[in-house]
Scaffold this active site. Structure first.
Site, PDB file in Angstrom:
ATOM      1  N   ARG A  37      49.827  10.926   7.708  1.00 23.91           N
ATOM      2  CA  ARG A  37      50.180   9.924   8.737  1.00 23.91           C
ATOM      3  C   ARG A  37      50.485  10.550  10.096  1.00 23.91           C
ATOM      4  O   ARG A  37      51.215   9.976  10.896  1.00 23.91           O
ATOM      5  CB  ARG A  37      51.345   9.051   8.272  1.00 23.91           C
ATOM      6  N   LYS A  90      42.807   8.438  22.452  1.00 28.87           N
ATOM      7  CA  LYS A  90      41.889   7.606  21.682  1.00 28.87           C
ATOM      8  C   LYS A  90      41.073   8.499  20.759  1.00 28.87           C
ATOM      9  O   LYS A  90      40.410   9.439  21.213  1.00 28.87           O
ATOM     10  CB  LYS A  90      40.946   6.826  22.600  1.00 28.87           C
ATOM     11  N   GLU A 141      30.725  10.268  33.650  1.00 31.08           N
ATOM     12  CA  GLU A 141      32.127   9.864  33.570  1.00 31.08           C
ATOM     13  C   GLU A 141      32.867  10.198  34.863  1.00 31.08           C
ATOM     14  O   GLU A 141      33.785   9.482  35.270  1.00 31.08           O
ATOM     15  CB  GLU A 141      32.813  10.524  32.376  1.00 31.08           C
ATOM     16  N   LYS A 146      42.900   9.450  35.038  1.00 36.50           N
ATOM     17  CA  LYS A 146      43.015   8.938  33.685  1.00 36.50           C
ATOM     18  C   LYS A 146      44.443   9.043  33.169  1.00 36.50           C
ATOM     19  O   LYS A 146      44.923   8.142  32.463  1.00 36.50           O
ATOM     20  CB  LYS A 146      42.063   9.671  32.740  1.00 36.50           C
ATOM     21  N   GLU A 179      44.699  -7.772  31.233  1.00 36.23           N
ATOM     22  CA  GLU A 179      43.757  -7.507  32.319  1.00 36.23           C
ATOM     23  C   GLU A 179      44.053  -6.133  32.902  1.00 36.23           C
ATOM     24  O   GLU A 179      45.206  -5.715  32.995  1.00 36.23           O
ATOM     25  CB  GLU A 179      43.875  -8.566  33.425  1.00 36.23           C
ATOM     26  N   ARG A 236      43.886   0.238  30.715  1.00 38.91           N
ATOM     27  CA  ARG A 236      42.893   1.142  30.132  1.00 38.91           C
ATOM     28  C   ARG A 236      41.524   0.496  30.010  1.00 38.91           C
ATOM     29  O   ARG A 236      40.509   1.202  29.971  1.00 38.91           O
ATOM     30  CB  ARG A 236      43.363   1.625  28.766  1.00 38.91           C
ATOM     31  N   ASN A 258      36.453   1.452  30.887  1.00 41.01           N
ATOM     32  CA  ASN A 258      35.194   1.148  30.211  1.00 41.01           C
ATOM     33  C   ASN A 258      34.120   0.636  31.168  1.00 41.01           C
ATOM     34  O   ASN A 258      33.125   0.046  30.713  1.00 41.01           O
ATOM     35  CB  ASN A 258      35.434   0.120  29.097  1.00 41.01           C
ATOM     36  N   HIS A 287      30.523   0.839  30.109  1.00 41.97           N
ATOM     37  CA  HIS A 287      30.470   1.175  28.692  1.00 41.97           C
ATOM     38  C   HIS A 287      30.008   0.025  27.808  1.00 41.97           C
ATOM     39  O   HIS A 287      29.525   0.269  26.701  1.00 41.97           O
ATOM     40  CB  HIS A 287      31.839   1.680  28.222  1.00 41.97           C
ATOM     41  N   HIS A 338      27.452   1.524  25.391  1.00 39.15           N
ATOM     42  CA  HIS A 338      27.688   1.612  23.953  1.00 39.15           C
ATOM     43  C   HIS A 338      26.616   0.865  23.163  1.00 39.15           C
ATOM     44  O   HIS A 338      26.222   1.299  22.073  1.00 39.15           O
ATOM     45  CB  HIS A 338      29.065   1.046  23.614  1.00 39.15           C
ATOM     46  N   HIS A 374      25.841  10.153  25.269  1.00 36.18           N
ATOM     47  CA  HIS A 374      26.815   9.162  25.711  1.00 36.18           C
ATOM     48  C   HIS A 374      26.827   9.042  27.231  1.00 36.18           C
ATOM     49  O   HIS A 374      26.811   7.929  27.780  1.00 36.18           O
ATOM     50  CB  HIS A 374      28.214   9.545  25.200  1.00 36.18           C
TER      51      HIS A 374
END
Length: 567
Positions: free
Chosen positions: A318, A340, A382, A423, A437, A440, A444, A447, A451, A465
């Site tokens: 965990r 993430k 990026e 970031k 809204e 993070r 995206n 993306h 994706h 990517h």
């Protein structure tokens, strides 16, 4: 306290101060084992730069009026170390910078290390192999530690005890049996060329951590980790390509800092490794390494390795401590920061994972020189995204992107630093992406389209990517323009920049066809979607972006039709 007496100045007057190597701005402190050559190299460096030379042991003996060995025997080591620290702090507080050679045990004392740091001096570890030290200390009967003992046993014991402290020095210089003048020249170049790494704090309310950015950071990994982790056992997760290039340097750094590598786990390079199969294999190997909650997981590689290793670290027991050593531009500017972690599924990208913040991110910008050109370009997508999010950074991207893609170290370092700065601020504000809204979700940008394209390619390496994100950025800005949100010139400006740095900018640039229906289905299943509705990050201008769920399917279909997609 040591007895007080007038201290000898021990100044080396240079016969000729070299004009070939610039003089350092502050003091230089040489540390290392007995026989490393601290005094010999220190005197030569001082003469080269026209600086005073000081030998800490000589200064202590002058102050005490008795030899170091006698101070030890009369007062004990604790008393000696306290006096040594005070003498070193005083010497470094001098208005004139000095070259200071320290005793072998000085830098092993944490308060002395802190005193050296506080002074602003550059610390230099003269690192030697055991065989070299053996030859140099042979016959040194004046050193009490070598009298009536086996020098090898003494040196091995001292190296095991002291190397973790030496590893915290600002500069490490490997010293062989070359002529001292050669070592001196290399030392002078390393010291004057040293640039301290940049440090950014991701100031989360819990689990705050540092991002360390600069050339040579990977060789300091062990020392940086030792200051932040409770345990001294680590599992390294890497891919086969990266391991061949960078794993030896990482191993050495960890060994110097006293870490034991419990396992090295290599996965195949490429997005396909972010899978349930590899997750299961890596978790099994971590558990087989007698995992406890002090065992750290260290990710050495790009975004794939970082996401996979981070998810494994989040899952085993965990939660195990986790360190990111990103080796691609994309990972350094984006995926290594923010916690993430996850893997891909047949339904889409990053749909299974966890938030698990690293204890430390070590971004060595020197390793970017080993990247294939395509990987470097993919990482730039990026950076461009961050530029569009931040505003002024976008103007810099347009001006300096081509230089960065030609490998300009200063441009790449700036791209990493400013991307991480942006970031980390976003992550601090919205750690778990809970804001309805903004927050993070804005990271995206591009993306949703990107994706979907990646998923349709099956994560086979056909489309990287960053390449998918580049196409997605163009589509997101084009969609913004069609909605009347940004200027009509903005989509062309974005695509022109991305094309200039060598990235694909349209779906038609790809060597295969895509189905509109399948892409829209992917976008509806994207983790940013709400109740099955597609959700996009749109742009009014660089620095002004927002999330939007009200884009109609008809508008997306029209856009994809013009991109050459099939019905």
């Amino acid at each position: 306290m040591l007895p007080s007496r007038t201290v000898s100045r021990n100044l080396v007057q240079p016969e000729t101060a070299s004009t070939h190597t610039p003089r350092p701005k502050g003091s230089v402190v040489l540390v290392g084992m007995p026989g490393a050559g601290k005094s010999s190299i220190g005197r030569r460096l001082a003469a080269r730069w026209g600086m005073p030379f000081r030998d800490a042991d000589s200064e202590i003996e002058a102050a005490a009026g008795i030899p170091v060995a006698e101070i030890f025997s009369r007062y004990g080591e604790a008393h000696f170390r306290e006096g040594e620290r005070r003498v070193i702090a005083r010497l470094l507080a001098s208005a004139e910078p000095v070259v200071l050679a320290t005793g072998g045990g000085a830098f092993a004392d944490p308060r002395t290390r802190q005193a050296v740091r506080d002074s602003g001096a550059t610390s230099v570890w003269l690192k030697c192999r055991l065989s070299t030290l053996m030859r140099r200390v042979a016959g040194r009967e004046h050193r009490p530690m070598f009298v009536n003992t086996d020098p090898r046993e003494v040196l091995e014991r001292l190296m095991a005890a002291r190397h973790p402290a030496y590893a915290e020095a600002d500069v490490t210089l490997f010293c062989s049996d070359e002529h001292p003048e050669v070592t001196t020249r290399r030392a002078a170049d390393a010291i004057t060329g040293h640039r301290p790494p940049e440090r950014l704090r991701v100031a989360l309310s819990r689990n705050a951590y540092d991002i360390v950015i600069g050339e040579g950071v990977l060789r300091r990994a062990g020392a940086e980790m030792a200051q932040r982790l409770e345990g001294r056992r680590v599992v390294i997760v890497s891919d086969q390509s990266v391991a061949a290039l960078h794993l030896p340097a990482l191993r050495e750094s960890l060994a110097d800092a006293g870490f034991a590598v419990a396992a090295e786990i290599l996965v195949p390079p490429g997005e396909a490794s972010k899978s349930f199969a590899q997750f299961e294999r890596v978790v099994d190997q971590i558990l087989s390494a007698r995992a406890d909650r002090r065992l750290a997981v260290l990710a050495l590689g790009g975004g794939v390795v970082g996401d996979l290793a981070g998810y494994c670290a989040a899952s085993v027991l965990r939660g195990l401590p986790f360190v990111q050593c990103p080796t691609t531009l994309l990972a350094q500017v984006d995926s290594s920061v923010g916690g993430k972690t996850g893997i891909n599924t047949a339904q889409g990208k990053n749909l299974v994972g966890a938030f698990h913040q690293p204890r430390l991110v070590l971004a060595d910008t020197a390793v970017l020189r080993t990247l294939p050109a395509r990987e470097l370009r993919a990482g730039w997508a990026e950076v461009a995204k961050h530029g569009l999010l931040q505003g002024p950074l976008w103007d810099w991207c347009e001006a300096e992107g081509p230089n960065a893609m030609r490998g300009d170290p200063a441009a790449l370092a700036h791209a990493v630093l400013e991307s991480c700065r942006l970031k980390s601020a976003v992550v601090t504000e919205d750690e778990f992406e809970t804001k309805a809204e903004g927050g993070r979700a804005l990271l995206n940008l591009g993306h949703t389209f990107g994706h979907a394209l990646e998923a349709e390619c099956g994560y086979s390496g056909q489309l990287l990517h960053g390449e998918a994100v580049a196409i997605g950025l163009g589509l997101a800005v084009e969609l913004s323009a069609r909605l009347g949100l940004c200027s009509q010139e903005m989509p062309g400006r974005v695509r022109e920049h991305l094309r200039e740095v060598g990235l694909p900018v349209r779906i038609a640039d790809l060597p295969r066809a895509f189905s509109i229906g399948r892409l829209i289905a992917r976008m509806r299943a994207d983790k940013k979607a709400r109740d099955g509705a597609m959700r996009f990050v749109l742009l009014r201008a660089p620095g002004d972006v927002f999330t939007e769920s009200g884009v109609t399917e008809d508008m997306v279909r029209a856009l994809l039709t013009e991109e050459g997609c099939l019905p």
